[in-house]
Write an enzyme that holds these catalytic residues in place. Structure first.
Site, PDB file in Angstrom:
ATOM      1  N   CYS A 124       0.837  -1.201   0.000  1.00  0.00           N
ATOM      2  CA  CYS A 124       0.000   0.000   0.000  1.00  0.00           C
ATOM      3  C   CYS A 124       0.876   1.257   0.000  1.00  0.00           C
ATOM      4  O   CYS A 124       2.080   1.192   0.213  1.00  0.00           O
ATOM      5  CB  CYS A 124      -0.951  -0.033   1.198  1.00  0.00           C
ATOM      6  N   SER A 473      -4.626  12.004  -3.449  1.00  0.00           N
ATOM      7  CA  SER A 473      -4.321  10.627  -3.791  1.00  0.00           C
ATOM      8  C   SER A 473      -3.706  10.561  -5.182  1.00  0.00           C
ATOM      9  O   SER A 473      -3.924  11.435  -6.027  1.00  0.00           O
ATOM     10  CB  SER A 473      -5.613   9.799  -3.770  1.00  0.00           C
TER      11      SER A 473
END
Length: 560
Positions: A124, A473
Protein backbone atom coordinates in the site's frame (compact mmCIF):
# COMPACT_ATOMS: atom_id res chain seq x y z
CA UNK A 1 38.15 -20.21 4.69
CA UNK A 2 35.00 -18.55 3.35
CA UNK A 3 34.38 -14.86 3.94
CA UNK A 4 32.47 -13.95 7.11
CA UNK A 5 29.42 -12.06 5.78
CA UNK A 6 28.16 -10.99 9.17
CA UNK A 7 28.03 -7.22 9.63
CA UNK A 8 26.22 -6.95 12.95
CA UNK A 9 25.27 -10.43 14.13
CA UNK A 10 28.90 -11.20 15.02
CA UNK A 11 27.97 -9.25 18.15
CA UNK A 12 26.56 -12.58 19.38
CA UNK A 13 29.98 -14.29 19.40
CA UNK A 14 31.84 -15.18 22.57
CA UNK A 15 31.15 -16.36 26.11
CA UNK A 16 29.48 -13.14 27.21
CA UNK A 17 26.79 -13.57 24.58
CA UNK A 18 25.64 -17.04 25.61
CA UNK A 19 22.33 -15.60 26.96
CA UNK A 20 21.71 -13.81 23.67
CA UNK A 21 22.31 -16.99 21.70
CA UNK A 22 20.02 -18.93 24.06
CA UNK A 23 17.13 -16.65 23.04
CA UNK A 24 17.95 -17.10 19.35
CA UNK A 25 18.12 -20.88 19.72
CA UNK A 26 14.49 -20.78 20.87
CA UNK A 27 13.46 -19.38 17.45
CA UNK A 28 15.43 -22.04 15.57
CA UNK A 29 18.95 -20.66 15.16
CA UNK A 30 21.58 -23.45 15.27
CA UNK A 31 25.34 -23.60 15.89
CA UNK A 32 25.90 -23.57 12.13
CA UNK A 33 23.51 -20.63 11.69
CA UNK A 34 25.50 -18.45 14.08
CA UNK A 35 28.27 -18.39 11.46
CA UNK A 36 25.88 -17.10 8.78
CA UNK A 37 24.45 -13.61 8.16
CA UNK A 38 21.07 -12.97 9.73
CA UNK A 39 18.61 -11.38 7.31
CA UNK A 40 15.36 -9.79 8.39
CA UNK A 41 12.25 -10.14 6.25
CA UNK A 42 10.04 -7.15 7.03
CA UNK A 43 6.45 -8.05 6.22
CA UNK A 44 3.61 -5.56 5.99
CA UNK A 45 1.00 -8.31 5.95
CA UNK A 46 -2.41 -7.41 7.38
CA UNK A 47 -6.07 -8.18 6.88
CA UNK A 48 -7.07 -4.50 6.97
CA UNK A 49 -6.50 -3.84 3.25
CA UNK A 50 -6.47 -5.82 -0.02
CA UNK A 51 -3.09 -4.29 -0.83
CA UNK A 52 -1.38 -6.40 1.85
CA UNK A 53 -3.64 -9.41 2.36
CA UNK A 54 -1.25 -11.76 0.53
CA UNK A 55 2.10 -10.59 1.89
CA UNK A 56 2.32 -13.27 4.58
CA UNK A 57 2.80 -15.85 1.83
CA UNK A 58 5.27 -13.63 -0.01
CA UNK A 59 7.32 -13.23 3.19
CA UNK A 60 7.66 -17.01 3.43
CA UNK A 61 8.94 -17.11 -0.16
CA UNK A 62 11.48 -14.41 0.68
CA UNK A 63 12.53 -16.41 3.75
CA UNK A 64 13.08 -19.47 1.55
CA UNK A 65 15.21 -17.40 -0.81
CA UNK A 66 17.44 -16.18 2.01
CA UNK A 67 17.80 -19.70 3.43
CA UNK A 68 18.66 -21.24 0.05
CA UNK A 69 21.28 -18.55 -0.58
CA UNK A 70 23.02 -19.33 2.72
CA UNK A 71 21.62 -16.83 5.22
CA UNK A 72 19.49 -17.10 8.34
CA UNK A 73 16.06 -15.53 7.61
CA UNK A 74 13.89 -14.03 10.35
CA UNK A 75 10.42 -12.68 9.52
CA UNK A 76 9.03 -9.75 11.46
CA UNK A 77 5.99 -7.57 10.91
CA UNK A 78 5.13 -3.91 10.82
CA UNK A 79 1.87 -2.03 10.33
CA UNK A 80 -0.12 -0.89 7.34
CA UNK A 81 -3.16 1.31 6.91
CA UNK A 82 -5.32 1.74 3.83
CA UNK A 83 -5.76 5.18 2.30
CA UNK A 84 -8.75 3.96 0.30
CA UNK A 85 -10.53 2.78 3.44
CA UNK A 86 -9.68 5.81 5.58
CA UNK A 87 -10.29 8.36 2.79
CA UNK A 88 -12.72 11.14 3.67
CA UNK A 89 -12.81 10.14 7.36
CA UNK A 90 -10.82 11.26 10.40
CA UNK A 91 -8.79 8.09 9.93
CA UNK A 92 -7.07 9.66 6.93
CA UNK A 93 -5.01 11.78 9.32
CA UNK A 94 -3.09 8.63 10.28
CA UNK A 95 -2.05 7.77 6.73
CA UNK A 96 1.10 9.85 6.25
CA UNK A 97 2.26 9.38 9.86
CA UNK A 98 2.05 5.62 9.22
CA UNK A 99 4.90 6.02 6.72
CA UNK A 100 7.19 7.12 9.52
CA UNK A 101 5.86 4.53 11.96
CA UNK A 102 6.67 1.84 9.39
CA UNK A 103 10.13 3.28 8.77
CA UNK A 104 10.94 3.66 12.45
CA UNK A 105 9.65 0.19 13.35
CA UNK A 106 11.70 -1.59 10.66
CA UNK A 107 14.83 0.38 11.52
CA UNK A 108 14.25 -0.46 15.19
CA UNK A 109 14.10 -4.21 14.56
CA UNK A 110 17.11 -4.22 12.25
CA UNK A 111 19.11 -2.25 14.79
CA UNK A 112 17.94 -4.02 17.95
CA UNK A 113 18.32 -7.53 16.54
CA UNK A 114 21.73 -6.81 14.96
CA UNK A 115 20.52 -7.98 11.55
CA UNK A 116 23.02 -8.12 8.70
CA UNK A 117 20.58 -7.63 5.81
CA UNK A 118 16.97 -6.89 5.02
CA UNK A 119 14.23 -7.81 2.58
CA UNK A 120 11.36 -5.34 2.95
CA UNK A 121 8.00 -6.19 1.36
CA UNK A 122 5.45 -3.40 0.98
CA UNK A 123 2.32 -2.83 -1.05
CA UNK A 124 0.00 0.00 0.00
CA UNK A 125 0.97 3.66 -0.50
CA UNK A 126 2.90 4.34 2.72
CA UNK A 127 4.55 0.91 2.98
CA UNK A 128 6.86 1.59 0.08
CA UNK A 129 8.41 4.91 1.19
CA UNK A 130 8.31 3.67 4.79
CA UNK A 131 10.36 0.61 3.85
CA UNK A 132 12.74 2.71 1.79
CA UNK A 133 13.33 5.25 4.56
CA UNK A 134 14.09 2.34 6.89
CA UNK A 135 16.47 0.82 4.35
CA UNK A 136 18.32 4.14 4.04
CA UNK A 137 18.54 4.66 7.81
CA UNK A 138 19.53 1.06 8.59
CA UNK A 139 22.10 0.97 5.77
CA UNK A 140 22.60 -2.78 5.73
CA UNK A 141 22.41 -4.62 2.40
CA UNK A 142 18.72 -4.56 1.52
CA UNK A 143 16.19 -5.18 -1.22
CA UNK A 144 12.68 -3.80 -1.50
CA UNK A 145 9.96 -6.02 -2.99
CA UNK A 146 6.61 -4.63 -4.10
CA UNK A 147 3.59 -6.77 -3.23
CA UNK A 148 2.12 -6.01 -6.64
CA UNK A 149 -0.89 -4.41 -8.25
CA UNK A 150 -4.51 -5.52 -8.04
CA UNK A 151 -6.31 -6.75 -11.15
CA UNK A 152 -8.92 -4.34 -12.54
CA UNK A 153 -12.56 -4.87 -11.64
CA UNK A 154 -15.20 -5.18 -14.32
CA UNK A 155 -18.60 -3.53 -14.63
CA UNK A 156 -20.81 -3.48 -17.72
CA UNK A 157 -17.92 -4.80 -19.78
CA UNK A 158 -15.51 -2.04 -18.74
CA UNK A 159 -12.50 -2.11 -16.41
CA UNK A 160 -13.06 -0.18 -13.19
CA UNK A 161 -11.11 0.44 -9.98
CA UNK A 162 -11.45 2.13 -6.60
CA UNK A 163 -11.45 5.63 -8.14
CA UNK A 164 -14.50 4.61 -10.19
CA UNK A 165 -16.35 4.21 -6.88
CA UNK A 166 -15.23 7.59 -5.52
CA UNK A 167 -16.33 9.26 -8.75
CA UNK A 168 -19.55 7.24 -8.64
CA UNK A 169 -20.46 9.06 -5.41
CA UNK A 170 -20.35 12.36 -7.29
CA UNK A 171 -22.40 10.94 -10.16
CA UNK A 172 -24.96 9.62 -7.68
CA UNK A 173 -25.20 13.01 -5.96
CA UNK A 174 -25.64 14.61 -9.36
CA UNK A 175 -28.52 12.24 -10.16
CA UNK A 176 -26.64 10.59 -13.02
CA UNK A 177 -26.73 7.09 -11.48
CA UNK A 178 -29.08 5.45 -8.97
CA UNK A 179 -28.48 3.48 -5.77
CA UNK A 180 -28.35 0.13 -7.55
CA UNK A 181 -25.75 1.31 -10.06
CA UNK A 182 -23.51 2.76 -7.34
CA UNK A 183 -23.81 -0.49 -5.36
CA UNK A 184 -22.88 -2.52 -8.45
CA UNK A 185 -19.77 -0.38 -9.00
CA UNK A 186 -18.86 -0.68 -5.32
CA UNK A 187 -19.12 -4.46 -5.40
CA UNK A 188 -17.07 -4.89 -8.57
CA UNK A 189 -14.16 -2.46 -8.18
CA UNK A 190 -11.71 -4.50 -6.06
CA UNK A 191 -11.62 -8.16 -7.13
CA UNK A 192 -8.71 -9.45 -5.03
CA UNK A 193 -5.29 -8.84 -3.52
CA UNK A 194 -2.96 -6.05 -4.55
CA UNK A 195 -2.52 -2.30 -4.46
CA UNK A 196 -4.79 0.10 -6.37
CA UNK A 197 -4.44 -0.57 -10.07
CA UNK A 198 -3.82 2.73 -11.83
CA UNK A 199 -0.64 4.78 -11.80
CA UNK A 200 -1.61 5.83 -8.30
CA UNK A 201 0.79 6.23 -5.37
CA UNK A 202 1.66 2.56 -4.72
CA UNK A 203 2.40 1.74 -8.35
CA UNK A 204 4.18 5.07 -8.76
CA UNK A 205 6.50 4.46 -5.83
CA UNK A 206 7.14 0.84 -6.80
CA UNK A 207 8.19 2.04 -10.25
CA UNK A 208 10.38 4.74 -8.72
CA UNK A 209 12.15 2.23 -6.47
CA UNK A 210 12.89 -0.06 -9.43
CA UNK A 211 14.22 2.91 -11.39
CA UNK A 212 16.39 3.79 -8.40
CA UNK A 213 17.93 0.32 -8.55
CA UNK A 214 16.64 -0.81 -5.14
CA UNK A 215 14.32 -3.59 -6.34
CA UNK A 216 14.83 -6.39 -8.81
CA UNK A 217 14.48 -5.55 -12.51
CA UNK A 218 10.94 -6.11 -13.73
CA UNK A 219 9.47 -6.64 -10.27
CA UNK A 220 7.50 -3.40 -9.86
CA UNK A 221 4.89 -4.19 -12.50
CA UNK A 222 4.36 -7.89 -11.74
CA UNK A 223 0.76 -8.34 -10.47
CA UNK A 224 0.07 -9.31 -6.87
CA UNK A 225 -1.58 -12.59 -7.72
CA UNK A 226 0.96 -14.01 -10.16
CA UNK A 227 3.73 -16.59 -10.28
CA UNK A 228 6.14 -13.80 -11.16
CA UNK A 229 5.44 -12.06 -7.85
CA UNK A 230 6.19 -15.19 -5.83
CA UNK A 231 9.46 -15.49 -7.72
CA UNK A 232 10.26 -11.80 -7.08
CA UNK A 233 10.33 -12.26 -3.32
CA UNK A 234 12.31 -15.49 -3.41
CA UNK A 235 14.87 -13.89 -5.72
CA UNK A 236 15.04 -10.86 -3.41
CA UNK A 237 16.16 -13.07 -0.54
CA UNK A 238 18.92 -14.44 -2.73
CA UNK A 239 19.86 -10.96 -3.94
CA UNK A 240 20.43 -9.67 -0.40
CA UNK A 241 22.91 -12.49 0.23
CA UNK A 242 24.71 -11.54 -2.98
CA UNK A 243 24.87 -7.91 -1.80
CA UNK A 244 26.51 -9.10 1.42
CA UNK A 245 29.04 -11.10 -0.59
CA UNK A 246 29.85 -8.07 -2.74
CA UNK A 247 29.77 -5.38 -0.01
CA UNK A 248 26.96 -3.44 -1.70
CA UNK A 249 25.05 -1.08 0.59
CA UNK A 250 21.91 1.01 -0.05
CA UNK A 251 23.81 4.28 0.01
CA UNK A 252 26.09 2.94 -2.76
CA UNK A 253 22.95 2.72 -4.91
CA UNK A 254 20.80 5.62 -3.70
CA UNK A 255 22.77 8.48 -5.26
CA UNK A 256 21.55 11.78 -6.67
CA UNK A 257 21.65 10.25 -10.15
CA UNK A 258 19.55 7.30 -8.95
CA UNK A 259 16.92 9.70 -7.63
CA UNK A 260 16.96 11.51 -10.98
CA UNK A 261 16.28 8.15 -12.65
CA UNK A 262 13.35 7.64 -10.28
CA UNK A 263 11.94 11.09 -11.05
CA UNK A 264 12.36 10.46 -14.78
CA UNK A 265 10.33 7.26 -14.64
CA UNK A 266 7.65 8.88 -12.47
CA UNK A 267 7.29 11.74 -14.97
CA UNK A 268 7.18 9.40 -17.99
CA UNK A 269 4.54 7.21 -16.34
CA UNK A 270 2.41 10.13 -15.12
CA UNK A 271 2.82 9.20 -11.47
CA UNK A 272 1.30 10.46 -8.25
CA UNK A 273 1.97 13.86 -6.68
CA UNK A 274 2.87 11.92 -3.54
CA UNK A 275 6.07 10.83 -5.29
CA UNK A 276 7.50 14.30 -4.66
CA UNK A 277 6.79 14.08 -0.94
CA UNK A 278 8.10 10.53 -0.59
CA UNK A 279 11.23 10.84 -2.76
CA UNK A 280 12.23 13.93 -0.78
CA UNK A 281 11.81 11.96 2.44
CA UNK A 282 13.78 8.95 1.16
CA UNK A 283 16.55 11.25 -0.09
CA UNK A 284 16.68 12.93 3.32
CA UNK A 285 17.19 9.52 4.96
CA UNK A 286 19.84 8.59 2.39
CA UNK A 287 21.59 11.96 2.89
CA UNK A 288 21.18 12.86 -0.77
CA UNK A 289 20.83 16.54 -1.64
CA UNK A 290 17.46 16.42 -3.40
CA UNK A 291 15.20 19.48 -3.25
CA UNK A 292 11.70 20.28 -4.44
CA UNK A 293 13.21 22.44 -7.20
CA UNK A 294 14.91 19.36 -8.71
CA UNK A 295 11.46 18.10 -9.70
CA UNK A 296 10.78 21.10 -11.92
CA UNK A 297 14.24 20.74 -13.46
CA UNK A 298 13.47 17.12 -14.36
CA UNK A 299 9.87 17.92 -15.37
CA UNK A 300 11.10 20.20 -18.12
CA UNK A 301 13.18 17.41 -19.67
CA UNK A 302 10.97 14.32 -19.54
CA UNK A 303 7.83 13.72 -21.64
CA UNK A 304 4.74 12.04 -20.23
CA UNK A 305 4.34 8.82 -22.22
CA UNK A 306 1.98 6.52 -20.31
CA UNK A 307 -1.75 6.40 -21.03
CA UNK A 308 -2.46 5.16 -17.51
CA UNK A 309 -5.20 5.98 -15.03
CA UNK A 310 -6.18 8.33 -13.46
CA UNK A 311 -5.74 10.52 -16.54
CA UNK A 312 -5.53 7.71 -19.11
CA UNK A 313 -7.19 4.44 -20.13
CA UNK A 314 -5.01 1.66 -18.74
CA UNK A 315 -3.91 0.16 -15.43
CA UNK A 316 -0.65 -1.37 -14.16
CA UNK A 317 -1.65 -4.88 -15.20
CA UNK A 318 -1.96 -3.62 -18.79
CA UNK A 319 1.54 -2.17 -18.58
CA UNK A 320 2.79 -5.52 -17.28
CA UNK A 321 1.31 -7.28 -20.31
CA UNK A 322 3.19 -5.05 -22.79
CA UNK A 323 6.60 -5.27 -21.11
CA UNK A 324 6.28 -3.52 -17.77
CA UNK A 325 8.30 -0.78 -16.13
CA UNK A 326 11.48 -2.50 -17.28
CA UNK A 327 10.51 -2.03 -20.93
CA UNK A 328 9.70 1.65 -20.28
CA UNK A 329 13.10 2.10 -18.62
CA UNK A 330 14.78 0.46 -21.60
CA UNK A 331 13.01 2.91 -23.92
CA UNK A 332 14.06 5.86 -21.75
CA UNK A 333 17.66 4.64 -21.52
CA UNK A 334 17.96 4.17 -25.27
CA UNK A 335 16.69 7.73 -25.76
CA UNK A 336 19.16 9.22 -23.27
CA UNK A 337 16.83 9.96 -20.38
CA UNK A 338 18.38 7.67 -17.72
CA UNK A 339 21.79 7.49 -16.04
CA UNK A 340 22.75 4.04 -17.24
CA UNK A 341 25.88 3.80 -15.09
CA UNK A 342 24.02 3.77 -11.76
CA UNK A 343 24.67 0.73 -9.58
CA UNK A 344 21.71 -1.52 -8.62
CA UNK A 345 21.05 -4.28 -6.09
CA UNK A 346 22.01 -6.89 -8.70
CA UNK A 347 25.60 -5.65 -8.61
CA UNK A 348 25.13 -4.53 -12.21
CA UNK A 349 24.37 -1.09 -13.57
CA UNK A 350 20.99 0.06 -14.86
CA UNK A 351 22.32 -0.28 -18.42
CA UNK A 352 23.60 -3.81 -17.80
CA UNK A 353 20.28 -4.87 -16.25
CA UNK A 354 18.37 -3.48 -19.23
CA UNK A 355 20.61 -4.94 -21.92
CA UNK A 356 18.56 -8.14 -22.15
CA UNK A 357 15.27 -6.66 -20.93
CA UNK A 358 12.18 -6.98 -23.11
CA UNK A 359 11.17 -4.10 -25.33
CA UNK A 360 7.60 -2.85 -25.41
CA UNK A 361 5.24 -5.16 -27.28
CA UNK A 362 4.76 -4.23 -30.92
CA UNK A 363 1.50 -2.37 -31.48
CA UNK A 364 0.82 -1.70 -27.77
CA UNK A 365 -1.08 1.47 -26.82
CA UNK A 366 -0.19 1.85 -23.15
CA UNK A 367 3.05 3.79 -23.74
CA UNK A 368 2.95 6.55 -26.33
CA UNK A 369 5.89 7.14 -28.71
CA UNK A 370 8.24 10.07 -28.14
CA UNK A 371 7.01 11.72 -31.31
CA UNK A 372 3.43 11.68 -30.01
CA UNK A 373 3.58 11.84 -26.18
CA UNK A 374 0.67 12.43 -23.83
CA UNK A 375 2.50 15.62 -22.93
CA UNK A 376 5.83 16.97 -24.14
CA UNK A 377 7.08 17.56 -20.60
CA UNK A 378 6.34 15.97 -17.25
CA UNK A 379 2.89 16.13 -15.62
CA UNK A 380 4.05 16.88 -12.05
CA UNK A 381 4.71 20.56 -11.53
CA UNK A 382 5.92 22.57 -8.54
CA UNK A 383 4.18 25.94 -8.32
CA UNK A 384 5.45 28.91 -6.33
CA UNK A 385 4.18 32.42 -5.66
CA UNK A 386 2.86 34.61 -2.89
CA UNK A 387 0.30 31.94 -1.94
CA UNK A 388 2.99 29.22 -1.64
CA UNK A 389 6.50 30.65 -1.30
CA UNK A 390 8.19 27.28 -0.67
CA UNK A 391 6.23 25.27 -3.21
CA UNK A 392 2.96 23.54 -4.03
CA UNK A 393 2.40 20.51 -6.26
CA UNK A 394 0.03 20.06 -9.21
CA UNK A 395 -0.57 17.12 -11.52
CA UNK A 396 -1.60 18.48 -14.89
CA UNK A 397 -1.89 15.29 -16.96
CA UNK A 398 -5.16 15.31 -18.84
CA UNK A 399 -6.03 18.82 -17.60
CA UNK A 400 -6.82 21.16 -20.48
CA UNK A 401 -6.99 24.29 -18.32
CA UNK A 402 -3.53 25.82 -17.89
CA UNK A 403 -4.63 29.03 -16.14
CA UNK A 404 -7.52 29.56 -13.76
CA UNK A 405 -8.41 32.71 -11.86
CA UNK A 406 -11.39 32.73 -9.54
CA UNK A 407 -12.75 33.72 -6.14
CA UNK A 408 -11.58 31.76 -3.13
CA UNK A 409 -14.19 29.67 -1.31
CA UNK A 410 -12.43 29.03 1.97
CA UNK A 411 -12.97 26.08 4.32
CA UNK A 412 -10.98 25.02 7.37
CA UNK A 413 -12.10 21.37 7.17
CA UNK A 414 -12.68 18.84 4.40
CA UNK A 415 -16.05 17.96 5.93
CA UNK A 416 -17.39 21.50 5.54
CA UNK A 417 -16.04 21.77 2.00
CA UNK A 418 -17.57 18.43 1.01
CA UNK A 419 -20.95 19.48 2.41
CA UNK A 420 -20.81 22.66 0.31
CA UNK A 421 -19.99 20.68 -2.85
CA UNK A 422 -22.75 18.14 -2.22
CA UNK A 423 -25.22 21.00 -1.61
CA UNK A 424 -24.25 22.55 -4.99
CA UNK A 425 -22.93 25.69 -3.30
CA UNK A 426 -19.65 25.67 -5.24
CA UNK A 427 -19.93 27.26 -8.68
CA UNK A 428 -18.00 27.00 -11.91
CA UNK A 429 -14.98 29.29 -11.74
CA UNK A 430 -14.59 29.05 -7.97
CA UNK A 431 -11.33 28.21 -6.22
CA UNK A 432 -12.22 25.77 -3.45
CA UNK A 433 -9.67 26.04 -0.63
CA UNK A 434 -9.29 23.45 2.15
CA UNK A 435 -6.71 24.51 4.72
CA UNK A 436 -5.39 23.57 8.17
CA UNK A 437 -4.94 20.04 6.83
CA UNK A 438 -1.18 20.14 6.31
CA UNK A 439 1.39 17.94 8.05
CA UNK A 440 1.04 19.82 11.34
CA UNK A 441 -2.45 21.21 10.90
CA UNK A 442 -4.28 18.01 9.96
CA UNK A 443 -2.35 16.68 11.63
CA UNK A 444 -1.11 14.15 9.13
CA UNK A 445 -1.72 15.89 5.78
CA UNK A 446 -4.81 13.88 4.75
CA UNK A 447 -5.57 13.17 1.09
CA UNK A 448 -8.52 14.79 -0.66
CA UNK A 449 -9.46 12.01 -3.10
CA UNK A 450 -13.03 11.88 -1.85
CA UNK A 451 -13.89 15.53 -2.54
CA UNK A 452 -11.80 15.76 -5.73
CA UNK A 453 -13.56 12.66 -7.10
CA UNK A 454 -16.96 14.08 -6.19
CA UNK A 455 -16.11 17.23 -8.16
CA UNK A 456 -15.12 15.08 -11.17
CA UNK A 457 -18.25 12.99 -10.79
CA UNK A 458 -20.35 16.16 -10.76
CA UNK A 459 -18.67 17.39 -13.94
CA UNK A 460 -16.64 20.12 -12.20
CA UNK A 461 -13.18 18.56 -12.44
CA UNK A 462 -11.82 21.43 -14.53
CA UNK A 463 -14.30 24.24 -13.87
CA UNK A 464 -13.57 24.36 -10.13
CA UNK A 465 -9.99 24.56 -8.84
CA UNK A 466 -9.27 22.72 -5.59
CA UNK A 467 -6.39 23.98 -3.43
CA UNK A 468 -5.12 22.56 -0.16
CA UNK A 469 -2.17 22.35 2.19
CA UNK A 470 -3.10 18.68 2.45
CA UNK A 471 -2.43 16.02 -0.17
CA UNK A 472 -4.14 14.30 -3.04
CA UNK A 473 -4.32 10.63 -3.79
CA UNK A 474 -2.48 9.24 -6.78
CA UNK A 475 -5.99 8.55 -8.05
CA UNK A 476 -6.90 12.24 -8.09
CA UNK A 477 -7.20 14.09 -11.36
CA UNK A 478 -8.61 17.43 -12.33
CA UNK A 479 -7.67 21.03 -11.55
CA UNK A 480 -6.09 20.43 -8.15
CA UNK A 481 -3.09 21.83 -6.27
CA UNK A 482 -1.83 20.32 -3.02
CA UNK A 483 1.14 20.46 -0.63
CA UNK A 484 0.75 24.26 -0.40
CA UNK A 485 3.57 25.38 1.85
CA UNK A 486 4.16 26.87 4.29
CA UNK A 487 0.93 25.35 5.58
CA UNK A 488 -1.85 27.25 7.32
CA UNK A 489 -1.00 25.87 10.77
CA UNK A 490 2.34 27.71 10.78
CA UNK A 491 0.94 30.92 9.31
CA UNK A 492 1.55 30.30 5.64
CA UNK A 493 -0.23 32.67 3.25
CA UNK A 494 -3.04 30.14 2.72
CA UNK A 495 -4.05 30.86 6.34
CA UNK A 496 -4.60 34.51 5.42
CA UNK A 497 -7.02 33.90 2.53
CA UNK A 498 -10.52 35.27 2.87
CA UNK A 499 -13.73 34.45 1.01
CA UNK A 500 -13.71 36.12 -2.41
CA UNK A 501 -9.96 36.76 -2.72
CA UNK A 502 -8.97 36.27 -6.35
CA UNK A 503 -6.60 33.32 -6.73
CA UNK A 504 -4.64 32.37 -9.85
CA UNK A 505 -3.16 29.00 -10.76
CA UNK A 506 -0.94 29.08 -13.86
CA UNK A 507 0.68 25.73 -14.68
CA UNK A 508 2.50 27.12 -17.71
CA UNK A 509 4.26 29.76 -15.63
CA UNK A 510 4.38 27.48 -12.55
CA UNK A 511 2.78 30.17 -10.43
CA UNK A 512 0.17 30.10 -7.65
CA UNK A 513 -0.80 33.52 -6.34
CA UNK A 514 -3.47 35.63 -4.69
CA UNK A 515 -4.28 39.15 -5.82
CA UNK A 516 -3.16 40.78 -2.59
CA UNK A 517 -0.26 43.12 -1.89
CA UNK A 518 2.53 42.21 0.51
CA UNK A 519 1.23 44.97 2.76
CA UNK A 520 -2.27 43.49 2.87
CA UNK A 521 -0.91 40.02 3.60
CA UNK A 522 1.19 41.45 6.41
CA UNK A 523 -1.79 43.34 7.83
CA UNK A 524 -3.82 40.13 7.93
CA UNK A 525 -0.93 38.27 9.48
CA UNK A 526 -0.96 40.58 12.49
CA UNK A 527 -4.56 39.54 13.19
CA UNK A 528 -3.94 35.82 12.63
CA UNK A 529 -3.78 33.46 15.60
CA UNK A 530 -2.48 29.89 15.23
CA UNK A 531 -4.96 27.19 16.23
CA UNK A 532 -3.84 24.91 19.07
CA UNK A 533 -1.44 22.23 17.87
CA UNK A 534 -2.69 18.68 18.33
CA UNK A 535 -0.93 17.21 21.35
CA UNK A 536 -2.12 13.64 22.05
CA UNK A 537 -0.86 10.24 20.94
CA UNK A 538 0.80 9.51 17.61
CA UNK A 539 -0.85 12.48 15.90
CA UNK A 540 0.42 14.79 18.64
CA UNK A 541 3.96 13.46 18.34
CA UNK A 542 3.73 13.84 14.59
CA UNK A 543 2.36 17.39 14.70
CA UNK A 544 5.19 18.56 16.94
CA UNK A 545 7.98 16.91 14.95
CA UNK A 546 7.02 16.91 11.28
CA UNK A 547 8.72 19.22 8.80
CA UNK A 548 7.22 21.24 5.98
CA UNK A 549 5.85 19.26 3.03
CA UNK A 550 8.42 20.94 0.77
CA UNK A 551 11.04 19.10 2.84
CA UNK A 552 9.23 15.76 2.49
CA UNK A 553 7.22 15.95 5.74
CA UNK A 554 9.96 14.11 7.60
CA UNK A 555 9.95 13.69 11.36
CA UNK A 556 13.70 13.85 11.98
CA UNK A 557 14.44 17.17 10.31
CA UNK A 558 16.63 18.67 13.02
CA UNK A 559 17.55 22.04 11.49
CA UNK A 560 14.17 23.54 12.31
Amino acid sequence: MSKDLRIKSNAFDGTMRAPNRAMLRAVGVTDEDFKKPMVGVASTWAEVTPCNIHIDELAVSAKNGVREAGGVPLIFNTITVSDGISMGTQGMRYSLPSRDVIADSIETVVGAENLDGLVAIGACDKNIPGCMIAIANSNVPAVFVYGGTIAPGSHRGKDIDIVSVFEGVGKHNNGDIDDNELKAIECSACPGAGACGGMYTANTMASAVEAMGMSLPGSSSNPAESAEKAEDVKAAGQAVYSMLENDIYPKDIMTKEAFENAITVVMALGGSTNAILHLLAIAHAAEVDLTIDDFNRMQEKVPHLADLKPSGRFVMQDLHRVGGVQAVMKLLLESGYLHGDCLTITGKTIAENLADAPSLTEGQEVIMPFENPKREDGPLIVLKGNLSPTGAVAKVSGVKVTRHTGPARVFDTEKEATAAVMANEINDGDVLVIRYVGPKGGPGMPEMLSISSILVGKGKGESVALLTDGRFSGGTHGLVVGHISPEAQVGGPIALLQEGDMVTIDSSEKVISVDLSDEELERRRKDWVAPPLYSKGILGKYAHNVSCSSKGAVTDYLNK
